[in-house]
Design a protein around this motif. Structure first.
Motif, PDB file in Angstrom:
ATOM      1  N   VAL A   1      20.447  -3.582  -7.727  1.00 30.30           N
ATOM      2  CA  VAL A   1      21.804  -3.994  -8.105  1.00 30.30           C
ATOM      3  C   VAL A   1      22.565  -2.765  -8.608  1.00 30.30           C
ATOM      4  O   VAL A   1      22.066  -2.034  -9.461  1.00 30.30           O
ATOM      5  N   GLY A   2      23.759  -2.547  -8.076  1.00 28.65           N
ATOM      6  CA  GLY A   2      24.630  -1.472  -8.576  1.00 28.65           C
ATOM      7  C   GLY A   2      24.171  -0.073  -8.215  1.00 28.65           C
ATOM      8  O   GLY A   2      24.488   0.886  -8.921  1.00 28.65           O
ATOM      9  N   ARG A   3      23.493   0.045  -7.093  1.00 28.36           N
ATOM     10  CA  ARG A   3      22.968   1.360  -6.711  1.00 28.36           C
ATOM     11  C   ARG A   3      24.087   2.406  -6.561  1.00 28.36           C
ATOM     12  O   ARG A   3      23.876   3.594  -6.772  1.00 28.36           O
ATOM     13  N   GLU A   4      25.295   1.941  -6.228  1.00 27.64           N
ATOM     14  CA  GLU A   4      26.395   2.898  -6.019  1.00 27.64           C
ATOM     15  C   GLU A   4      26.669   3.735  -7.271  1.00 27.64           C
ATOM     16  O   GLU A   4      27.181   4.848  -7.194  1.00 27.64           O
ATOM     17  N   HIS A   5      26.285   3.212  -8.449  1.00 30.09           N
ATOM     18  CA  HIS A   5      26.538   3.981  -9.677  1.00 30.09           C
ATOM     19  C   HIS A   5      25.716   5.273  -9.726  1.00 30.09           C
ATOM     20  O   HIS A   5      26.014   6.162 -10.514  1.00 30.09           O
ATOM     21  N   ALA A   6      24.679   5.319  -8.925  1.00 36.51           N
ATOM     22  CA  ALA A   6      23.827   6.518  -8.960  1.00 36.51           C
ATOM     23  C   ALA A   6      24.184   7.501  -7.851  1.00 36.51           C
ATOM     24  O   ALA A   6      23.456   8.455  -7.617  1.00 36.51           O
ATOM     25  N   ASN A   7      25.306   7.278  -7.169  1.00 34.41           N
ATOM     26  CA  ASN A   7      25.727   8.210  -6.121  1.00 34.41           C
ATOM     27  C   ASN A   7      26.334   9.456  -6.750  1.00 34.41           C
ATOM     28  O   ASN A   7      27.504   9.749  -6.611  1.00 34.41           O
ATOM     29  N   LEU A   8      25.540  10.176  -7.460  1.00 29.75           N
ATOM     30  CA  LEU A   8      26.033  11.340  -8.196  1.00 29.75           C
ATOM     31  C   LEU A   8      25.085  12.500  -7.986  1.00 29.75           C
ATOM     32  O   LEU A   8      23.898  12.304  -7.763  1.00 29.75           O
ATOM     33  N   HIS A   9      25.641  13.681  -8.105  1.00 33.29           N
ATOM     34  CA  HIS A   9      24.822  14.888  -8.138  1.00 33.29           C
ATOM     35  C   HIS A   9      24.676  15.327  -9.576  1.00 33.29           C
ATOM     36  O   HIS A   9      25.590  15.153 -10.374  1.00 33.29           O
ATOM     37  N   GLY A  10      23.562  15.936  -9.887  1.00 25.11           N
ATOM     38  CA  GLY A  10      23.406  16.529 -11.221  1.00 25.11           C
ATOM     39  C   GLY A  10      23.483  15.519 -12.333  1.00 25.11           C
ATOM     40  O   GLY A  10      24.048  15.803 -13.391  1.00 25.11           O
ATOM     41  N   CYS A  11      22.927  14.318 -12.120  1.00 26.56           N
ATOM     42  CA  CYS A  11      22.997  13.317 -13.193  1.00 26.56           C
ATOM     43  C   CYS A  11      21.588  12.983 -13.693  1.00 26.56           C
ATOM     44  O   CYS A  11      20.593  13.219 -13.004  1.00 26.56           O
ATOM     45  N   ILE A  12      21.566  12.461 -14.909  1.00 26.45           N
ATOM     46  CA  ILE A  12      20.298  12.024 -15.486  1.00 26.45           C
ATOM     47  C   ILE A  12      20.129  10.549 -15.134  1.00 26.45           C
ATOM     48  O   ILE A  12      21.062   9.755 -15.299  1.00 26.45           O
ATOM     49  N   LEU A  13      18.954  10.204 -14.622  1.00 27.51           N
ATOM     50  CA  LEU A  13      18.646   8.802 -14.342  1.00 27.51           C
ATOM     51  C   LEU A  13      17.778   8.332 -15.500  1.00 27.51           C
ATOM     52  O   LEU A  13      16.704   8.886 -15.731  1.00 27.51           O
ATOM     53  N   ALA A  14      18.251   7.334 -16.248  1.00 28.61           N
ATOM     54  CA  ALA A  14      17.572   6.979 -17.497  1.00 28.61           C
ATOM     55  C   ALA A  14      17.154   5.507 -17.510  1.00 28.61           C
ATOM     56  O   ALA A  14      17.890   4.651 -17.985  1.00 28.61           O
ATOM     57  N   PRO A  15      15.969   5.210 -16.959  1.00 26.94           N
ATOM     58  CA  PRO A  15      15.501   3.824 -16.982  1.00 26.94           C
ATOM     59  C   PRO A  15      14.678   3.519 -18.233  1.00 26.94           C
ATOM     60  O   PRO A  15      14.121   4.428 -18.858  1.00 26.94           O
ATOM     61  N   ASN A  16      14.594   2.228 -18.575  1.00 26.55           N
ATOM     62  CA  ASN A  16      13.572   1.807 -19.536  1.00 26.55           C
ATOM     63  C   ASN A  16      12.222   2.016 -18.840  1.00 26.55           C
ATOM     64  O   ASN A  16      12.159   2.124 -17.610  1.00 26.55           O
ATOM     65  N   HIS A  17      11.159   2.067 -19.625  1.00 27.66           N
ATOM     66  CA  HIS A  17       9.866   2.420 -19.024  1.00 27.66           C
ATOM     67  C   HIS A  17       8.891   1.263 -19.223  1.00 27.66           C
ATOM     68  O   HIS A  17       8.604   0.875 -20.347  1.00 27.66           O
ATOM     69  N   VAL A  18       8.417   0.736 -18.088  1.00 29.40           N
ATOM     70  CA  VAL A  18       7.522  -0.412 -18.162  1.00 29.40           C
ATOM     71  C   VAL A  18       6.108  -0.045 -17.723  1.00 29.40           C
ATOM     72  O   VAL A  18       5.133  -0.384 -18.380  1.00 29.40           O
ATOM     73  N   SER A  19       6.003   0.663 -16.592  1.00 28.12           N
ATOM     74  CA  SER A  19       4.655   0.909 -16.079  1.00 28.12           C
ATOM     75  C   SER A  19       4.600   2.225 -15.316  1.00 28.12           C
ATOM     76  O   SER A  19       5.619   2.867 -15.069  1.00 28.12           O
ATOM     77  N   SER A  20       3.402   2.584 -14.908  1.00 28.33           N
ATOM     78  CA  SER A  20       3.240   3.828 -14.154  1.00 28.33           C
ATOM     79  C   SER A  20       3.864   3.728 -12.769  1.00 28.33           C
ATOM     80  O   SER A  20       4.028   4.731 -12.083  1.00 28.33           O
ATOM     81  N   TRP A  21       4.179   2.524 -12.354  1.00 28.61           N
ATOM     82  CA  TRP A  21       4.814   2.351 -11.049  1.00 28.61           C
ATOM     83  C   TRP A  21       6.303   2.723 -11.088  1.00 28.61           C
ATOM     84  O   TRP A  21       6.951   2.827 -10.046  1.00 28.61           O
ATOM     85  N   ASP A  22       6.851   2.872 -12.277  1.00 32.49           N
ATOM     86  CA  ASP A  22       8.311   3.018 -12.398  1.00 32.49           C
ATOM     87  C   ASP A  22       8.915   4.128 -11.516  1.00 32.49           C
ATOM     88  O   ASP A  22       9.901   3.876 -10.807  1.00 32.49           O
ATOM     89  N   PRO A  23       8.335   5.358 -11.519  1.00 35.74           N
ATOM     90  CA  PRO A  23       8.966   6.404 -10.710  1.00 35.74           C
ATOM     91  C   PRO A  23       8.983   6.037  -9.227  1.00 35.74           C
ATOM     92  O   PRO A  23       9.961   6.282  -8.530  1.00 35.74           O
ATOM     93  N   LEU A  24       7.906   5.382  -8.794  1.00 36.17           N
ATOM     94  CA  LEU A  24       7.813   5.014  -7.395  1.00 36.17           C
ATOM     95  C   LEU A  24       8.856   3.935  -7.039  1.00 36.17           C
ATOM     96  O   LEU A  24       9.551   4.019  -6.027  1.00 36.17           O
ATOM     97  N   ILE A  25       8.970   2.950  -7.900  1.00 35.84           N
ATOM     98  CA  ILE A  25       9.927   1.863  -7.636  1.00 35.84           C
ATOM     99  C   ILE A  25      11.356   2.404  -7.682  1.00 35.84           C
ATOM    100  O   ILE A  25      12.213   2.036  -6.876  1.00 35.84           O
ATOM    101  N   LEU A  26      11.594   3.298  -8.627  1.00 36.80           N
ATOM    102  CA  LEU A  26      12.921   3.897  -8.705  1.00 36.80           C
ATOM    103  C   LEU A  26      13.184   4.729  -7.446  1.00 36.80           C
ATOM    104  O   LEU A  26      14.286   4.716  -6.893  1.00 36.80           O
ATOM    105  N   GLY A  27      12.148   5.428  -6.993  1.00 34.97           N
ATOM    106  CA  GLY A  27      12.273   6.193  -5.754  1.00 34.97           C
ATOM    107  C   GLY A  27      12.604   5.268  -4.596  1.00 34.97           C
ATOM    108  O   GLY A  27      13.421   5.600  -3.734  1.00 34.97           O
TER     109      GLY A  27
END
Ligand code: DC
Length: 505
Positions: free
Chosen positions: A289-315
């Protein structure tokens, strides 16, 4: 309003009538879903300003204080003590509270009875802080206030609108004035209503209410870090309105969605990784949901952290967009499989519990090159999905680099599998980027750490807002509700490796 199984029966909706709005042509329209928050202490001119601003911008005006006043009046009428939380809640659930915005003051109706004048008496003023200090009362009021802002654009005034009710408001204003100026205004208000009150008494009352409103544990009055502060002690009404409207328009301009599209070359490694991540996303039926908000260069992506899968799911959610350089604890670089993945994607190792200068230098470098940086601001996993405190590292990186930062809420990543698994639906939702230059907290002469704390609080509120929005789309599962209750009861505080293995909870 949707029934929330976590909070008992849905409260009756507060009704609103649109104000007879006159949009001045010269001011130009604002997007119809614009939400403006106006917070400030008693007597700071919030109502006058918010009502006039709503008219100018063509938005609905909502006086949230009138809701707390109405409950205070109802409690006195029914003989319920302001300290009696269950008594207040049952009053609130039993009667319909309706506000109507007219040209004069907000009209307030309780169960159809007009109590507009009754809620403005000194008796109600003396008790309203006690009534509004109850966390459970606030939770229900906040749910109603949010429901209003989700239906249409509003200008809402109160004490916690920018910090708690709408942490993602399009523009936030904090009005202030000296104690004397505010007491003088209250005195004039009371006199206009024909009440005879003593100046010294009003001053003491305003002072006491300031103290109670800002010292209470539940959502105290605070300046949101992204609010423009306007001190109107010596401003005329016209000047103040001009200043407020100009500030709102400036803040709205800062919040414009990103334009243009991403170019740039993805390295071979990232193309391979994104191909794999993308298929994980498709296999699990990941909702984004709202992926367009991350259409940026040089930005920090700041998710809450639930599990070791997080980087993969975010990817998976961001596959193909830009390099995502992750900051990860150095232990993860020691053993496979995490070591392989993190090294493959040029992740940045960080030592925890110290200020790791080398890691922060590298992060700053990555951002300045236009790559995106994945950073988990809670600094640890919270497997039950309830967002926890945000550490100072996030605010420090933002201050050091000036990079925009996109808050992201991860849900259900503990067990990513088709359909989201039994614990929670699998979803990634993005909020619009928070931009440091739009954070007036920088002008408040605070220490960098104090600014970081303010930024951290803002992100905590945004995670909760994203969590609620997600629950509106897919209601909380029993597992999530139970985890929530346990977190609130203080039973679960930290990362728990055993929690998700126990069955039933
Ligand atoms: O803005 P007001 O004076 O009408 O507000 C009355 C009281 O209600 C105030 O003392 C604190 C409380 N209040 C609150 O706690 N949160 C809000 N959003 C608005 C008002």
């Amino acid at each position: 309003m949707r029934s929330d199984p976590g909070r008992g029966p849905a409260p009756p909706a507060a009704g609103y009538e649109a104000p007879g709005s006159c949009v001045l042509e010269s001011y130009g329209p604002v997007p119809p879903d614009t939400v403006v928050s106006i917070d400030g202490p008693a007597g700071s001119g919030k109502s006058t300003t918010a009502r006039a601003l709503a008219e100018r911008l063509g938005l609905l005006y909502v006086d949230s204080g009138a809701m707390y006043r109405a409950l205070t009046w109802a409690a006195a009428d029914a003989g319920v003590d302001p300290a009696d939380e269950p008594g207040l809640l049952s009053l609130l659930d039993a009667a319909e509270l309706t506000l109507k915005s007219s040209r004069g003051e907000t009209e307030v109706f309780w169960g159809g009875r007009d109590i507009s004048a009754a809620v403005r008496t000194p008796e109600v003023e003396a008790r309203v802080s006690a009534v509004s200090a109850h966390a459970a009362v606030r939770e229900r009021m906040v749910a109603r206030q949010r429901a209003l802002g989700r239906r249409q654009g509003v200008v809402m005034e109160g004490r916690d609108i920018g910090t708690v009710v709408f942490p993602l408001a399009s523009a936030k204003i904090y009005l202030d004035a000296t104690l004397e100026a505010r007491a003088e205004r209250r005195l004039r208000q009371h006199r206009r209503r024909g009440l005879s009150v003593d100046r010294g008494e009003v001053l003491r009352e305003v002072e006491a209410r300031d103290r109670r409103d800002s010292e209470r544990a539940a959502s105290p009055l605070r300046i949101p870090p992204d609010a423009m502060v306007i001190d109107n002690s010596t401003l005329t009404l016209d000047d103040q309105l001009e200043a407020t409207e100009a500030a709102v328009r400036r803040l709205l301009a800062y919040r414009l969605p990103p334009t243009g599209h991403l170019e740039g070359e993805l390295s071979l490694r990232y193309r391979i990784a994104f191909a794999v991540f993308g298929s994980v996303g498709r296999f699990t039926g990941l909702r984004v949901v709202g992926r367009e908000h991350a259409n940026l260069h040089g930005c920090i992506l700041a998710p809450n952290h639930v599990s070791s899968w997080d980087p993969l799911i975010l990817g998976a959610a961001l596959a193909g967009k830009n390099h995502i350089r992750s900051i990860a604890k150095e232990e993860l670089f020691r053993l496979p499989p995490s070591a392989l993945l993190y090294r493959f994607l040029y992740a940045i190792p960080i030592k925890r519990n110290i200020y790791d200068t080398a890691a922060f230098d590298q992060a700053a470098q990555v951002l300045s090159e236009g790559q995106n940086l994945l950073f988990f601001p809670e600094g640890m996993r919270r497997v039950y999905g309830e967002p926890g405190p945000v550490r100072n590292g996030l605010g420090l990186i933002m201050q050091r680099t000036g990079a925009p930062c996109v808050p992201i809420y991860l849900r259900g990543t503990l067990s990513p599998q088709p359909g989201g698994g039994p614990r929670a639906p699998l979803e990634v939702s993005f909020a619009p980027a928070i931009r440091l230059h739009a954070l007036p907290v920088l002008g408040r002469r605070l220490e960098p750490r104090a600014i970081s704390r303010e930024i951290g609080r803002l992100f905590e509120a945004i995670y909760r807002e994203l969590q609620e929005r997600s629950a509106d789309r897919h209601p909380f599962t029993d597992w999530e509700l139970e985890a929530r209750e346990r977190v609130r009861a203080g039973i679960l505080r930290k990362e728990s490796r055993t929690f998700h293995n126990r069955r039933p909870l």
